[in-house]
Design an enzyme around this catalytic site. Sequence first.
Site, PDB file in Angstrom:
ATOM      1  N   LYS A  40      43.720  38.972  29.822  1.00 54.85           N
ATOM      2  CA  LYS A  40      44.562  39.147  31.015  1.00 54.85           C
ATOM      3  C   LYS A  40      45.807  38.289  30.874  1.00 54.85           C
ATOM      4  O   LYS A  40      45.742  37.175  30.352  1.00 54.85           O
ATOM      5  CB  LYS A  40      43.747  38.747  32.253  1.00 54.85           C
ATOM      6  CG  LYS A  40      44.444  38.998  33.586  1.00 54.85           C
ATOM      7  CD  LYS A  40      43.519  38.639  34.755  1.00 54.85           C
ATOM      8  CE  LYS A  40      44.172  38.885  36.103  1.00 54.85           C
ATOM      9  NZ  LYS A  40      43.272  38.547  37.238  1.00 54.85           N
ATOM     10  N   SER A  97      42.723  42.114  40.708  1.00 52.87           N
ATOM     11  CA  SER A  97      43.972  42.072  39.972  1.00 52.87           C
ATOM     12  C   SER A  97      43.793  42.274  38.456  1.00 52.87           C
ATOM     13  O   SER A  97      44.778  42.570  37.776  1.00 52.87           O
ATOM     14  CB  SER A  97      44.660  40.726  40.209  1.00 52.87           C
ATOM     15  OG  SER A  97      43.857  39.674  39.724  1.00 52.87           O
ATOM     16  N   SER A 116      38.666  39.727  41.683  1.00 55.04           N
ATOM     17  CA  SER A 116      39.533  40.362  40.684  1.00 55.04           C
ATOM     18  C   SER A 116      38.902  40.719  39.345  1.00 55.04           C
ATOM     19  O   SER A 116      39.539  41.395  38.553  1.00 55.04           O
ATOM     20  CB  SER A 116      40.747  39.477  40.420  1.00 55.04           C
ATOM     21  OG  SER A 116      41.697  39.721  41.416  1.00 55.04           O
TER      22      SER A 116
HETATM   23  N1  GLN Z   1      42.506  40.764  46.046  1.00 60.29           N
HETATM   24  C1  GLN Z   1      42.391  39.371  46.315  1.00 60.29           C
HETATM   25  C2  GLN Z   1      43.769  38.788  46.533  1.00 60.29           C
HETATM   26  O1  GLN Z   1      44.681  39.509  46.546  1.00 60.29           O
HETATM   27  C3  GLN Z   1      41.689  38.673  45.185  1.00 60.29           C
HETATM   28  C4  GLN Z   1      42.506  38.573  43.964  1.00 60.29           C
HETATM   29  C5  GLN Z   1      41.846  37.821  42.856  1.00 60.29           C
HETATM   30  O2  GLN Z   1      40.632  37.706  42.800  1.00 60.29           O
HETATM   31  N2  GLN Z   1      42.657  37.275  41.976  1.00 60.29           N
HETATM   32  O3  GLN Z   1      43.943  37.619  46.705  1.00 60.29           O
END
Ligand code: GLN
Length: 485
Positions: A78, A153, A177
């Site tokens: 990532k 994400s 995410s």
């Molecule tokens: N969707 C959540 C956010 O926008 C979690 C994102 C994540 O786990 N990095 O914060």
Amino acid sequence: MQRHDLTIHEAHELLKKRELSSMELTKAVLERIHAVDAKVRAFVTVTDDVALVQAKKADERIKAGNASPLTGIPALIKDNMCTRGVKTTCSSKMLESFVPPYDATVVERLKSAGMVMVGKGNMDEFAMGSSTENSAFFTTHNPWDLERVPGGSSGGSAASVSAGEAVYALGSDTGGSIRQPAGFCSVVGLKPTYGRVSRYGLVAFASSLDQIGPLTRDVTDCALVMNIIAGHDPRDSTSVNQAVPDYTKSLIPDLKGMRLGVPREYFVKGMEKGVEQAIKKAIAKLEELGAKIDWEISLPSTPYALACYYIIAPSEAMANLARYDGVKYGFSAREAENMWDAMEKTRQYGFGAEVKRRIMLGTYALSAGYYEAYYVKAQKVRTLISREFAAAFTRCDALVTPTSPTVPFRIGEKTDVPIQMYLSDVCTMPMNIAGIPGISVPAGFVDGLPAGLQIIGKPFSEETLFRVAYAYEQATEWHKERPKL
Ligand code: GLN
């Protein structure tokens, strides 16, 4: 089976027997990337050159007889994990041309294990989002239906593994995410216990919630990657100094004596009927495998988890993102009147809308007068949530829930209403708040779209999660399905 569809353990067997070389495997995966990534768009950067050099070295190591299970296997990282000499953008204009001078600990460990890195994965900017639509560059598409999101994400990580563009990937999980995109793309995704995997070299979003973990094609592969990346790191003060077991020892295909709880608050209002049915069927399967199911578990503070997360995560993010001032590294607006003007322009151009929203939310929650009302209150709720989990784990060995309340949604469907997007993570955020591990495994399809089963455990119970996940996987066929691209 096509070479690019092999799992880590299948490829490892072939490599060991010298029926396949890492060079052949790497070329097959790179070819696949060049054939399908124009549609999937999982990669911010494809690192052909790096991969070919690493593949050559891996083949030498295999020949010398000291290959690890990950030697010579192509992986995607990532794009929020530092890779020395390779751009690490966080899918943000702020870091569009940032080339780190060092490797994240996880990258360093994978390199020592013989990783072949094929590229860096697209993501929501700074990991803020659930669909990759917040990437400053482009949206990744779900390999099961290109008009839908892959989740986020870590959307690039999940999509690449499902599409045959990487054998495994690393993602990061602050509120879901890793698990939510794993569920959306029908791959396995584990968020380890907070402190199990070093965060050194992971670009910080919300430091008390962030954790790195694997995305793989099956549970065995997930255990193999964890064997390498887990463990203490003096460079991350929150990494825990506790021995790492051999996780492959937990891959036992029965659940006799296992007590599994189903927290009733996780079958939330607004959950899709198809998802609910798929998960209930999965739970019936777990029972068939010998587990005792407790339907009476309750975690009453669950409805407050989302609000709690959206105070704590933005508060930490606002502090973490203060470093992007255009001075030390990253984008810098140079056409400016003075220093303040330069900083303002840097942040105005460098950050996207969602990142700015989080910075404002966090600044508000931490400001004098609101700090007690919001931030301190959220910390109290955090304690309540942790305690409720601890109480539940006195009654059962693990909890099972859906990974997400819905199947992958359409691109553009939730971009106008942030709250709608935030709700994608209702089932995954509480684990980050409590610091406990959760794994998502493929649990079937609803009208051709993937659904994920989540298994949750107490701190450092990854072995239990692997056992439940493996038993379920071995009794089903879902993990063998591949999208038609
Ligand atoms: N969707 C959540 C956010 O926008 C979690 C994102 C994540 O786990 N990095 O914060």
